[in-house]
Scaffold this active site. Structure first.
Site, PDB file in Angstrom:
ATOM      1  N   HIS A 159       0.871  -1.175   0.000  1.00 23.40           N
ATOM      2  CA  HIS A 159       0.000   0.000   0.000  1.00 23.40           C
ATOM      3  C   HIS A 159       0.907   1.224   0.000  1.00 23.40           C
ATOM      4  CE1 HIS A 159      -2.785   2.970   1.755  1.00 23.40           C
ATOM      5  NE2 HIS A 159      -3.774   2.144   1.488  1.00 23.40           N
ATOM      6  N   ASP A 185       3.206  -4.830   7.867  1.00 24.93           N
ATOM      7  CA  ASP A 185       1.962  -4.063   7.760  1.00 24.93           C
ATOM      8  C   ASP A 185       0.808  -5.035   7.962  1.00 24.93           C
ATOM      9  OD1 ASP A 185       0.431  -2.045   5.079  1.00 24.93           O
ATOM     10  OD2 ASP A 185      -0.255  -2.603   7.085  1.00 24.93           O
ATOM     11  N   GLN A 239      -4.434  -5.227   6.948  1.00 20.57           N
ATOM     12  CA  GLN A 239      -5.498  -6.074   6.386  1.00 20.57           C
ATOM     13  C   GLN A 239      -5.614  -7.413   7.108  1.00 20.57           C
ATOM     14  OE1 GLN A 239      -7.675  -5.118   4.289  1.00 20.57           O
ATOM     15  NE2 GLN A 239      -6.731  -3.245   3.516  1.00 20.57           N
ATOM     16  N   LYS A 283      -9.935  -0.842  10.319  1.00 21.44           N
ATOM     17  CA  LYS A 283      -9.974  -2.026   9.459  1.00 21.44           C
ATOM     18  C   LYS A 283     -10.180  -3.295  10.281  1.00 21.44           C
ATOM     19  CE  LYS A 283      -7.020   0.094   5.966  1.00 21.44           C
ATOM     20  NZ  LYS A 283      -7.755   0.443   4.745  1.00 21.44           N
ATOM     21  N   CYS A 320      -4.773   2.585  -3.914  1.00 22.75           N
ATOM     22  CA  CYS A 320      -3.575   3.007  -3.166  1.00 22.75           C
ATOM     23  C   CYS A 320      -2.407   2.051  -3.398  1.00 22.75           C
ATOM     24  CB  CYS A 320      -3.867   3.119  -1.674  1.00 22.75           C
ATOM     25  SG  CYS A 320      -5.101   4.365  -1.299  1.00 22.75           S
TER      26      CYS A 320
END
Lengths: 421, 147
Positions: free
Chosen positions: A135, A212, A215, A238, A376
């Protein structure tokens, strides 16, 4: 109960999770006169009533700053705020509560590491490794850091099946990079990366590892220790929490060696004429008044997810994701991007003859919410040879019927724009 | 408004059968437009005859709204002066991007099909891209003829 480790007395099954739909007020409103089929969970998740109540309750009964007020509502606010931190620490497998820094989201957390660790420790000529599926929030801060520090910026390519190019990664590790920044789950392809394996290899090559988890947190079990990261970032909204929350998980010792990002109130010990000293961690990285209500809401989201069980959630999401792929594969003119062996229910696709914006618009009219655009992830889309895609991303509350409506909507859009059935 | 009403007959017709759209040679191109959010792009060529636009031609790719807008624009441009077109382009921008108070009157009949986009502000950029490019192309064309 905040502050206590919790074992739910009854694991939620698929039926319970589907019934949990009624926990989300926003899903009950309808879209364009039809039931609201919300299929954009990778962008943000709906917020359950339990989280909303926790935030409202804070404003109604406490509404005080944390760590400073000497009156009872202030103590209460601080207790609930720190209980949320403790909940997040347990939820993500942080080494301790001192290893959880609250930030406005994953983007801010990556920027914090790029500034607080990167600017201090990345020397000219060192290599920073990211992947082509990152991202923008886990790509741009490293691109700029490399430029500013004279470091080499390396990008691991993505293979046609949506997995990362292991040979390229191995090659980058040979000269001992400073950092590997890697997403756990791709917000475009749904690919679940072999993070624990790659983090181990990266650390073996002397690199720091940033994962990261935007998600993955809240959608599958995420454990900072087991993943082997030095830094883990996540986004509250999220994972069924409020917007404006998220954070960085790291070892407190690591945080102590880093420079603060924002300076101001709360994060300082002594303010002198010319020099000042910083507070300990994590306070050093939490300048200013935090979004107290939202963080308390995040704590409630963690409780909500633990009650339903992350394994049950992950199983349901996997089943829904597989059903989504099967449903889309059957449609003429639809091309699905990515086919990783392990995959989150995030599916980006193109439809021959239809621009993503037009498709998303028609679906909106049919009460189905999807995302269209560059998602993104311009480097990734460029590598795929497209400017924009349409993306459907599911939460555990979605139903098979909603997937059918997506498929019907695609057919309808194709007919509207003159492409037969 | 139902999004399917947005794509009503006129717009769909222009999206499927765009007028004046043909491949341009590099040297003819007077202005380009691009929407980085989705990759829509347009290149414009036009001629001025005694201050009035002869024919606007364009190529590029994009969503149905951007193509329909360019097609409608190309027809509305014919015979109008550069000043009239610049004013019209500004009016389209105000009408679709601006707030209700500054919006002004309905768009002229030839491009009234674009009015529906007002209810979908997220798509305004798709529609106005070609009009912004038109303004730039007019400045270039005017400059060239004075040259």
């Amino acid at each position: 109960m905040p502050g206590k480790s919790r074992r739910p007395t009854c694991r939620a099954g698929a039926a319970d999770l589907a019934a949990a739909r009624s926990d989300f007020p926003v899903l009950g409103h309808g879209l364009r006169g039809r039931p609201y089929a919300y299929l954009d969970n990778a962008a943000t998740c709906p917020t359950p009533r339990q989280v909303l109540r926790a935030m409202e309750s804070y404003y109604e009964t406490s509404n005080a700053t944390v760590r400073r007020a000497l009156y009872l509502p202030g103590e209460e606010a601080t207790r609930r705020f720190e209980a949320a931190r403790a909940g997040v620490a347990r939820f993500l497998g942080a080494p301790s509560e001192r290893g959880v820094v609250f930030t406005p989201g994953a983007t801010a957390a990556v920027n914090l590491v790029a500034h607080g660790w990167g600017r201090r420790f990345v020397r000219p000529g060192r290599r920073i490794v990211v992947t082509a599926m990152e991202h923008h929030s886990n790509y741009l801060p490293w691109q700029r850091l490399a430029r500013d520090r004279g470091a080499v910026f390396s990008v691991v390519p993505v293979r046609p099946d949506g997995t990362l190019d292991e040979a390229a990664f191995a090659a980058f590790l040979r000269d001992r990079p400073a950092l590997v920044a890697l997403t756990h789950v791709s917000n475009v392809l749904g690919t679940v990366n072999p993070v624990a394996d790659w983090a181990g290899r990266a650390r073996g090559a002397g690199a720091r590892v940033l994962v990261d988890a935007a998600q993955s947190a809240g959608h599958r079990p995420v454990d900072f220790g087991r993943l082997g990261a030095d830094f883990l970032v996540f986004s509250g909204h999220k994972m069924y929490g409020p917007m404006g929350t998220g954070g960085l998980v790291a070892d407190p010792g690591q945080l102590e060696r880093m420079d603060p990002f924002l300076l101001g109130g709360e994060m300082v010990e002594q303010v002198g004429r010319r020099r000042s000293t910083w507070a300990g961690v994590p306070a050093k990285f939490e300048a200013g008044t935090p979004p107290v209500a939202a963080v308390i809401g995040l704590g409630a989201a963690v409780e909500y997810l633990l009650e339903r069980g992350l394994e049950a959630i992950a199983e349901r999401e996997e089943a829904l994701g597989a059903a989504l792929v099967r449903r889309l594969e059957r449609l003429p003119g639809v091309r699905i991007y990515g086919a990783a062996p392990e995959r989150a229910p995030i599916v980006s696709f193109s439809v021959r003859g239809l621009h993503p914006h037009d498709l998303a618009q028609v679906l909106d009219g049919l009460g189905v919410a999807v995302r269209a655009g560059h998602l993104c992830a311009q480097p990734l889309l460029r590598g795929l040879g497209v400017d924009a895609l349409t993306r459907a991303s599911l939460g555990f509350f979605n139903t098979g019927e909603e997937l059918d409506r997506l498929a019907e909507g695609i057919g309808r859009a194709r007919r509207l724009f003159g492409h037969g059935s | 408004m139902d999004p399917e009403a947005l794509y009503q007959e006129v717009l769909l017709d222009h999206a499927k059968r765009p007028r004046n759209r043909e491949p341009l040679r590099g040297e003819e191109v007077l202005a380009e437009g691009k929407n980085p959010l989705c990759g829509d792009s347009i290149r414009l060529a036009l001629s001025l005859d005694g201050g009035r636009v002869g024919r606007v031609r364009y190529d590029g790719k994009g969503c149905a709204l951007s193509i329909a807008s360019a097609s409608l624009m190309s027809e509305a441009a014919r015979g109008r002066t550069a000043e009239e077109l610049r004013a019209l382009a500004a009016r389209v921008a105000r009408r679709l991007h601006g707030d209700a108070d500054a919006a002004g009157e309905d768009l002229p009949e030839e491009i009234r099909a674009l009015e529906g986009v007002r209810q979908f502000p997220m798509r305004a950029h798709c529609v106005t891209m070609c009009w912004r490019a038109l303004s730039r192309a007019l400045s270039r064309a005017g400059g060239a003829s004075r040259g």
